[in-house]
Write a protein that holds these residues in place. Structure first.
Motif, PDB file in Angstrom:
ATOM      1  N   GLU A  29      70.087 -43.784 -77.890  1.00  0.00           N
ATOM      2  CA  GLU A  29      71.058 -43.665 -78.972  1.00  0.00           C
ATOM      3  C   GLU A  29      70.893 -42.351 -79.724  1.00  0.00           C
ATOM      4  O   GLU A  29      71.861 -41.624 -79.942  1.00  0.00           O
ATOM      5  CB  GLU A  29      70.923 -44.852 -79.927  1.00  0.00           C
ATOM      6  N   SER A  30      69.651 -42.044 -80.096  1.00  0.00           N
ATOM      7  CA  SER A  30      69.444 -40.791 -80.834  1.00  0.00           C
ATOM      8  C   SER A  30      69.695 -39.586 -79.937  1.00  0.00           C
ATOM      9  O   SER A  30      70.154 -38.548 -80.394  1.00  0.00           O
ATOM     10  CB  SER A  30      68.041 -40.710 -81.443  1.00  0.00           C
ATOM     11  N   PHE A  31      69.382 -39.763 -78.630  1.00  0.00           N
ATOM     12  CA  PHE A  31      69.613 -38.669 -77.683  1.00  0.00           C
ATOM     13  C   PHE A  31      71.101 -38.341 -77.592  1.00  0.00           C
ATOM     14  O   PHE A  31      71.513 -37.197 -77.773  1.00  0.00           O
ATOM     15  CB  PHE A  31      69.069 -39.056 -76.302  1.00  0.00           C
ATOM     16  N   ILE A  32      71.908 -39.385 -77.321  1.00  0.00           N
ATOM     17  CA  ILE A  32      73.357 -39.182 -77.189  1.00  0.00           C
ATOM     18  C   ILE A  32      73.946 -38.667 -78.494  1.00  0.00           C
ATOM     19  O   ILE A  32      74.767 -37.754 -78.506  1.00  0.00           O
ATOM     20  CB  ILE A  32      74.042 -40.492 -76.753  1.00  0.00           C
ATOM     21  N   GLN A  33      73.480 -39.252 -79.592  1.00  0.00           N
ATOM     22  CA  GLN A  33      73.965 -38.823 -80.899  1.00  0.00           C
ATOM     23  C   GLN A  33      73.723 -37.332 -81.120  1.00  0.00           C
ATOM     24  O   GLN A  33      74.597 -36.603 -81.566  1.00  0.00           O
ATOM     25  CB  GLN A  33      73.240 -39.605 -81.985  1.00  0.00           C
ATOM     26  N   GLN A  74      78.736 -42.541 -66.485  1.00  0.00           N
ATOM     27  CA  GLN A  74      78.272 -42.573 -67.867  1.00  0.00           C
ATOM     28  C   GLN A  74      78.601 -41.255 -68.570  1.00  0.00           C
ATOM     29  O   GLN A  74      79.110 -41.231 -69.685  1.00  0.00           O
ATOM     30  CB  GLN A  74      76.765 -42.784 -67.849  1.00  0.00           C
ATOM     31  N   ASN A  75      78.319 -40.174 -67.856  1.00  0.00           N
ATOM     32  CA  ASN A  75      78.560 -38.844 -68.408  1.00  0.00           C
ATOM     33  C   ASN A  75      80.049 -38.624 -68.658  1.00  0.00           C
ATOM     34  O   ASN A  75      80.451 -38.090 -69.688  1.00  0.00           O
ATOM     35  CB  ASN A  75      78.012 -37.806 -67.429  1.00  0.00           C
ATOM     36  N   LEU A  76      80.866 -39.050 -67.690  1.00  0.00           N
ATOM     37  CA  LEU A  76      82.312 -38.891 -67.823  1.00  0.00           C
ATOM     38  C   LEU A  76      82.841 -39.686 -69.010  1.00  0.00           C
ATOM     39  O   LEU A  76      83.678 -39.202 -69.763  1.00  0.00           O
ATOM     40  CB  LEU A  76      83.000 -39.358 -66.537  1.00  0.00           C
ATOM     41  N   LYS A  77      82.320 -40.927 -69.155  1.00  0.00           N
ATOM     42  CA  LYS A  77      82.773 -41.776 -70.251  1.00  0.00           C
ATOM     43  C   LYS A  77      82.461 -41.153 -71.604  1.00  0.00           C
ATOM     44  O   LYS A  77      83.273 -41.197 -72.524  1.00  0.00           O
ATOM     45  CB  LYS A  77      82.138 -43.159 -70.150  1.00  0.00           C
TER      46      LYS A  77
END
Ligand SMILES: [Zn+2]
Length: 121
Positions: A29-33, A74-77
């Motif tokens: 979560e923190s990574f994507i954020q 996942q990356n595309l989404k």
């Protein structure tokens, strides 16, 4: 929900684990954020992603192929979500600018005495 601030340095250390799907939910979560709001870290992730994609394509195992598909999906989404948010922001800005422009023109015409309003200003 508590937000843990993550530095670019920490993100750089997490990139390879992200690619290998080894981050736990909180880290993810923190990574994507962070990656979403930090262009330089996103670029870093993109580079690693492409490299990992290239090396895994050389591997024959179907498990690796499945992983690529899942990761890419996942990356595309994420990218789609980002683009959607950016588009909404763009149209909202355009809409507000147009409203102000129209109001400005109407008020100017009214002020010049060209356009009488049915209501008092
Ligand atoms: Zn960063």
């Amino acid at each position: 929900m508590e937000e843990t601030p993550v530095t670019c340095q920490e993100i750089t250390k997490m990139v390879s684990r992200y690619i290998d799907n080894q981050l736990n939910d909180k880290e993810m979560e923190s990574f994507i954020q962070h990656v979403r709001s930090c262009p330089s870290c996103y670029e870093e992730l993109e580079t690693y992603f492409i490299i990992s994609l290239a090396t895994r394509v050389l591997d024959d195992s179907s498990a690796a192929n499945y992983n690529i598909k899942a990761l890419l999906e996942q990356n595309l989404k994420e990218n789609e979500k980002r683009l959607r948010h950016r588009k909404i922001r763009f149209w909202l800005c355009l809409f507000l600018i147009l409203i102000f422009l129209v109001l400005d023109v109407l008020l100017t015409l009214h002020w010049l005495g060209i356009l009488p309003f049915p209501f008092a200003f």
